[in-house]
Design an enzyme around this catalytic site. Structure first.
Site, mmCIF file in Angstrom:
data_model
loop_
_atom_site.group_PDB
_atom_site.id
_atom_site.type_symbol
_atom_site.label_atom_id
_atom_site.label_comp_id
_atom_site.label_asym_id
_atom_site.label_seq_id
_atom_site.Cartn_x
_atom_site.Cartn_y
_atom_site.Cartn_z
ATOM 1 N N PHE A 113 11.186 8.785 8.144
ATOM 2 C CA PHE A 113 12.160 7.972 7.431
ATOM 3 C C PHE A 113 13.564 8.273 6.938
ATOM 4 O O PHE A 113 13.471 9.331 6.666
ATOM 5 C CB PHE A 113 11.414 7.504 5.922
ATOM 6 N N ASP A 184 4.813 14.294 4.430
ATOM 7 C CA ASP A 184 5.101 13.071 3.666
ATOM 8 C C ASP A 184 4.008 12.055 3.929
ATOM 9 O O ASP A 184 3.855 11.781 5.302
ATOM 10 C CB ASP A 184 6.604 12.449 4.063
ATOM 11 N N TYR A 209 3.332 2.811 -4.397
ATOM 12 C CA TYR A 209 3.568 1.412 -4.381
ATOM 13 C C TYR A 209 3.385 0.853 -3.072
ATOM 14 O O TYR A 209 3.143 -0.325 -2.989
ATOM 15 C CB TYR A 209 4.944 0.904 -4.841
ATOM 16 N N LYS A 210 2.992 1.680 -2.005
ATOM 17 C CA LYS A 210 2.640 1.087 -0.739
ATOM 18 C C LYS A 210 0.996 0.678 -0.814
ATOM 19 O O LYS A 210 0.439 -0.124 -1.597
ATOM 20 C CB LYS A 210 3.065 2.003 0.285
ATOM 21 N N ARG A 356 6.485 -5.751 11.924
ATOM 22 C CA ARG A 356 5.290 -4.763 11.390
ATOM 23 C C ARG A 356 4.125 -5.575 10.601
ATOM 24 O O ARG A 356 4.618 -6.235 9.627
ATOM 25 C CB ARG A 356 6.019 -3.627 10.570
HETATM 26 C C1 LIG Z 1 8.734 4.366 1.630
HETATM 27 C C2 LIG Z 1 9.233 5.720 2.103
HETATM 28 C C3 LIG Z 1 10.185 6.313 1.298
HETATM 29 C C4 LIG Z 1 10.751 5.773 0.065
HETATM 30 O O1 LIG Z 1 11.263 6.653 -0.868
HETATM 31 P P1 LIG Z 1 11.728 6.140 -2.260
HETATM 32 O O2 LIG Z 1 12.411 7.218 -2.827
HETATM 33 O O3 LIG Z 1 10.259 5.912 -2.875
HETATM 34 O O4 LIG Z 1 12.433 4.722 -2.283
HETATM 35 C C5 LIG Z 1 10.645 7.663 1.615
HETATM 36 N N1 LIG Z 1 9.864 8.299 2.771
HETATM 37 C C6 LIG Z 1 8.899 7.588 3.596
HETATM 38 C C7 LIG Z 1 8.570 8.310 4.563
HETATM 39 C C8 LIG Z 1 8.665 6.265 2.945
HETATM 40 O O5 LIG Z 1 7.883 5.617 3.951
#
Ligand SMILES: *Cc1c(COP(=O)(O)O)cnc(C)c1O
Length: 397
Positions: A113, A184, A209-210, A356
C-alpha cells in the site's frame, strides 16, 4: 463453529444493500451506537476526566489489543492500539531497523500500500543514515532476501488483487539471512487466520476499521514479538509510552512491554465502537471464517466469470493464494462500479482498472453473493456503466 446467520443479525446493514466493501470500511455493529452513546453520556458526560481511571479508558489500548491479539495469534500482552496504521508502520519499521544496525536495505514489494512506502521513505530521510528502500515485484520478494537486507516489510494481502504472501516462509527466509520481518495485516486481521507467533513474525501492524468493523477512523494496532520488545527504543517517544507518564520527567524512559508503543492520548470514542465490534469477534472461529470466505469467493468468481467474459480476474485463482477479496480488471471499472453502487451493490475501485469486492462471512452469505452476481451481470451485459453520470470521479473511490 460460528453461526454466521447469527453474526449477520448483529450488524446494521442498510436496507436492500449488498455490502461487499467490508474490506475497506466494516459496517456498524448494532450495539456500537449505544456503546458510543453510553461512553459519551455516562462516561464523558458524568465522569469527565475521572473516566480515564473510573471508566478504564487508559487501559483500553492494551485490553483491546489482547482481543485483537487472539485473531492474529499473538501472545497475550503484546498488542496495543493507537494512532493510525501509517504511524504504526513507521514505529514498527524504525524499531526493526534498529535491530539490524549494520545493514541498510529495506525490502518491500510493489503491491504494498502506498502509505507504507511513503512512511518508509520519510523514515529513511529522517534517519539520514543511508538506508535504501528496495521495491520488488511481489513474486520476486522471496528470491531477493539476501545478506544485505535489514528488514523485510510486507503487507500480507495485496490491497488491489488480494494476493496472499506466505508469511511463515518469508519470515523464515528473512531470519535465515539475519533480517527481521515486519508484517502489515491491514487486509488479514479478521479476513484470514493469522499466526504471528507460529510464523515467528518480529513485528505486525494493522488497522481496525476494515474487516474488524471498528468504524471510520478506528485506531490501528501494533504487535512486537516478546523477544524484541525490551530492545525497542520507540522512535515516536510520546508521553503515554513513557514508563511513568504522570511523573512528568523531562527524560524519556520507555515503558515496560508493548505499552512503550503507545504515543499520545487514545481515541476513547473510537475505542468504544471497536469494543462493541470485538464483542462479536470474541466468539468467531477463524478457521470456520476462512472456510466460509473461500466458499463465498469461489461462488463469486464462478458466477461472475460465467456471466461476464469482459471482466478479467485480477486475484489469484487458487483460494489458498488469496485473502478475502476478489478483484476484476475492466478498462471502465470505475464507471462499472458506480453503476453497481447505483443498484445497491457496493464494492470499490482501485486505479487504474480494478473493481474490488470484499467477502466478510460475518454479514455476507451465499444469497448475497448470488444477488451480487446478477447485478454485475446486468451492468456488464447491458453496458449500463456506459453513462456519463458514472464516469465523474469522486474524491474517495
Ligand atoms: C488501509 C491501509 C493503510 C491505511 O493506513 P491509515 O494510516 O490507517 O490510513 C495502510 N496500509 C495498508 C496496507 C492498508 O491496507
Amino acid at each position: 463453529m460460528t453461526d454466521f446467520a447469527a453474526t449477520k443479525a448483529l450488524f446494521h446493514l442498510p436496507a436492500g444493500m449488498i455490502y461487499l466493501d467490508g474490506n475497506s470500511l466494516g459496517p456498524l455493529p448494532k450495539t456500537a451506537a449505544a456503546r458510543v452513546a453510553r461512553t459519551v453520556t455516562q462516561e464523558w458526560g458524568e465522569k469527565v476526566i475521572t473516566g480515564w481511571n473510573r471508566a478504564g479508558w487508559m487501559a483500553q489500548p492494551e485490553r483491546l489489543g489482547d482481543r485483537i491479539g487472539r485473531l492474529i495469534g499473538a501472545e497475550a500482552g503484546h498488542v496495543v492500539l493507537g494512532d493510525t496504521l501509517s504511524i504504526k508502520v513507521y514505529q514498527a519499521l524504525a524499531a526493526a531497523i534498529d535491530l539490524v544496525p549494520d545493514r541498510k536495505v529495506i525490502l518491500t514489494d510493489s503491491g504494498n500500500f502506498p502509505s507504507d512506502i511513503y512512511m518508509t521513505e520519510g523514515l529513511i530521510k529522517a534517519l539520514g543514515r543511508g538506508h535504501e528502500l528496495r521495491v520488488m515485484a511481489p513474486q520476486d520478494v522471496a528470491g531477493s532476501i539476501g545478506g544485505d537486507v535489514a528488514v523485510v516489510l510486507l503487507t500480507q494481502v495485496d490491497y488491489r488483487t488480494g494476493r496472499l504472501h506466505d508469511m511463515a516462509a518469508l519470515t523464515k527466509a528473512a531470519h535465515g539471512v539475519g533480517a527481521v520481518a515486519v508484517w502489515d495485516l491491514a487486509h488479514s486481521a479478521g479476513a484470514i487466520a493469522v499466526d504471528v507467533q507460529g510464523c515467528g513474525a518480529d513485528f505486525a501492524v494493522g488497522c481496525t476499521y476494515k474487516y474488524l468493523n471498528g468504524g471510520p477512523g478506528a485506531p490501528a494496532f501494533i504487535y512486537v514479538a516478546p523477544r524484541h520488545i525490551e530492545n525497542c527504543a520507540p522512535a515516536l517517544s510520546g508521553w503515554l509510552g513513557h514508563a511513568a507518564p504522570f511523573a512528568f520527567d523531562l527524560d524519556y524512559r520507555p515503558g515496560s512491554g508493548i505499552s512503550r508503543m503507545r504515543v499520545g492520548t487514545p481515541p476513547v470514542l473510537q475505542m468504544a465502537a471497536l469494543d462493541a465490534a470485538m464483542d462479536i469477534w470474541d466468539h468467531v472461529d477463524m478457521a470456520a471464517l476462512r472456510r466460509t470466505s473461500i466458499a463465498l469467493t469461489q461462488q463469486f468468481i464462478a458466477g461472475v466469470e460465467a456471466a461476464c467474459p469482459m471482466l478479467t480476474l485480477a486475484s489469484p485463482r487458487d483460494p489458498d493464494a488469496r485473502g478475502s477479496q476478489v478483484s476484476f480488471r475492466f478498462a471502465d471499472g470505475y464507471a462499472a462500479m458506480q453503476a453497481c453502487i447505483a443498484r445497491n451493490l457496493v464494492g470499490d475501485f482501485r486505479a487504474p482498472d480494478i473493481m474490488r469486492f470484499g467477502f466478510t462471512p460475518l454479514f455476507i452469505d451465499a444469497d448475497d453473493v448470488d444477488r451480487a452476481i446478477s447485478i454485475i451481470a446486468d451492468v456488464m451485459q447491458n453496458r449500463l456503466w456506459d453513462d456519463p453520470a458514472y464516469k465523474a470521479k469522486a474524491a474517495v473511490t
